[in-house]
Design an enzyme around this catalytic site. Sequence first.
Site, PDB file in Angstrom:
ATOM      1  N   HIS A   1      40.241  40.554  37.909  1.00 33.98           N
ATOM      2  CA  HIS A   1      41.277  40.795  38.546  1.00 33.98           C
ATOM      3  C   HIS A   1      42.439  39.851  38.444  1.00 33.98           C
ATOM      4  CE1 HIS A   1      39.588  43.201  42.305  1.00 33.98           C
ATOM      5  NE2 HIS A   1      39.338  43.744  41.122  1.00 33.98           N
TER       6      HIS A   1
ATOM      7  N   TYR B   1      44.294  40.908  51.434  1.00 27.88           N
ATOM      8  CA  TYR B   1      43.906  40.037  52.809  1.00 27.88           C
ATOM      9  C   TYR B   1      45.121  40.400  53.826  1.00 27.88           C
ATOM     10  CZ  TYR B   1      41.223  36.917  49.739  1.00 27.88           C
ATOM     11  OH  TYR B   1      39.984  35.987  49.017  1.00 27.88           O
TER      12      TYR B   1
ATOM     13  N   PRO C   1      35.515  30.703  54.223  1.00 30.48           N
ATOM     14  CA  PRO C   1      35.262  31.611  53.015  1.00 30.48           C
ATOM     15  C   PRO C   1      36.644  32.208  52.647  1.00 30.48           C
ATOM     16  CG  PRO C   1      34.240  32.919  54.867  1.00 30.48           C
ATOM     17  CD  PRO C   1      34.701  31.350  55.143  1.00 30.48           C
TER      18      PRO C   1
ATOM     19  N   LYS D   1      36.104  29.827  47.855  1.00 28.80           N
ATOM     20  CA  LYS D   1      36.046  28.646  47.025  1.00 28.80           C
ATOM     21  C   LYS D   1      34.628  27.923  46.826  1.00 28.80           C
ATOM     22  CE  LYS D   1      40.159  28.176  45.457  1.00 28.80           C
ATOM     23  NZ  LYS D   1      40.126  29.170  44.443  1.00 28.80           N
TER      24      LYS D   1
ATOM     25  N   TYR E   1      44.327  29.655  44.351  1.00 27.46           N
ATOM     26  CA  TYR E   1      43.434  30.881  44.176  1.00 27.46           C
ATOM     27  C   TYR E   1      42.680  30.925  42.998  1.00 27.46           C
ATOM     28  CZ  TYR E   1      41.570  35.340  45.741  1.00 27.46           C
ATOM     29  OH  TYR E   1      40.546  36.224  46.074  1.00 27.46           O
TER      30      TYR E   1
HETATM   31  C1  PHB Z   1      33.781  38.839  48.988  1.00 28.74           C
HETATM   32  O1  PHB Z   1      33.866  39.674  48.212  1.00 28.74           O
HETATM   33  O2  PHB Z   1      32.769  38.472  49.216  1.00 28.74           O
HETATM   34  C2  PHB Z   1      34.931  37.848  49.112  1.00 28.74           C
HETATM   35  C3  PHB Z   1      36.103  37.684  48.582  1.00 28.74           C
HETATM   36  C4  PHB Z   1      37.159  37.066  48.654  1.00 28.74           C
HETATM   37  C5  PHB Z   1      37.065  36.234  49.745  1.00 28.74           C
HETATM   38  C6  PHB Z   1      35.730  36.003  50.436  1.00 28.74           C
HETATM   39  C7  PHB Z   1      34.795  36.885  50.052  1.00 28.74           C
HETATM   40  O3  PHB Z   1      37.906  35.389  49.985  1.00 28.74           O
END
Ligand code: PHB
Length: 391
Positions: free
Chosen positions: A72, A201, A293, A297, A385
């Site tokens: 990605h 997000y 989460p 990280k 990120y």
């Molecule tokens: C996930 O796909 O589980 C996931 C992706 C991004 C995050 C947290 C969890 O920031």
Amino acid sequence: MRTTVGIIGAGPAGLLLARLLHNAGIDSVVLESRDRAYVEQRQRAGILEQGTVDVLRAAGAAARMDREGIPHDGIELRFDRRRHRVDFPALTGGRSVMVYAQTEVCKDLIALQLAAGGPLHFEAEALAVEGAETENPSIRFCHQGREDVLECDYVVGCDGSWGVARKAVPADVSQVFERTYPFGWLGILADVPPSHDELVYARHDRGFALLSMRSPTVTRAYLQVPAGTDAADWGDEEIWDELDRRLETDDAWTLKRGPITAKSVTPMRSYVHEPMRHGRVFLAGDAAHIVPPTGAKGLNLAVGDVVTFARALVELRETGSDARLEAYSATCLRRVWQAERFSYAMTTMLHRAPDATGFEDRIQLAQLDRITTARPAETDLAEGYTGFPLD
Ligand code: PHB
Ligand code: APR
């Protein structure tokens, strides 16, 4: 039983450490309290930073990730019914991330370890770590109903947030820094192709939402819910309706719905235990630190810790210098605190606290406005990120 490095825990930290040591010709034994099936199906986050991808490749553990992982180059931020793409390679000089579930990383590392590697014992629970301040620390453990002792030159506690290794650091030298959040994430897996080709997000007055994926046919999504929520209280249609509302845009974007195959709630916590080493006992991964989460990280920090430890041990063998080993805790903590800062900033910018006022809402929107219009602010997010460098 005797080994050079006794490793407690077969999560990503312990498993990768065993692989790195094996590749360097250093023997280790891994003790894991749960059974293999449990470790291989535990659902966790799924974003690998560029540095983690590089480490897995160099360790010879990336064959399936390179076939099935999805690279990605950005994420989408959604707020005020608007969409903004953050282009990682353009902002970071070519860095990106890989979508590949932590569960799959663990399966790959377990298969490698069992095929060619040191002993990996499942259902072997460490009871205590003894002799941290001596040259021969040991792990007292219970396997197949019998108690035994693993004598080591070094012990690495990769035993997660509820492990026993941390107790080897005396209380009078330990410091704990902690924050709990008044919300958690309700996570789902669904048999439906992702509704967007990158992660989304979303900040919304009703709370945060995240659209992620596991494969071209499996969606992973999360909703902010109050702390203590029971996943069973949410019906499937109710979850899709809420995702729809929080992800709404002014354009023609639509959410694809499908059968939900798993549902669970994750609490949100920031936690750091200092120092990450006492004598010959070292802590790595969740045993030493937890991040909420948002930004994924956790696994990446665990990778940084074990790479730092393995390099330090190789340096000791090759040059006789224990400088890197001595610096282990300070080296790791510097990166840990950058990840704590990043995860905290992402969490507070995107989640709505139960007692949030209009002032806090406006500050969140101003922060998002800044990131989406000022390149230095956007670059800061992209660098955080895609990951802070090792060393
Ligand atoms: C996930 O796909 O589980 C996931 C992706 C991004 C995050 C947290 C969890 O920031
Ligand atoms: N004896 C043996 N094994 C133990 C013991 C013990 N006393 N206590 C815990 N364990 C095992 C757990 O069963 C688990 O398999 O240690 C392992 C710890 O693994 P994780 O919790 O996955 O922690 P870690 O390897 O540090 O992974 C980092 O990244 O996405 C985040 O939090 C997520 O787990 C993830 C982390």
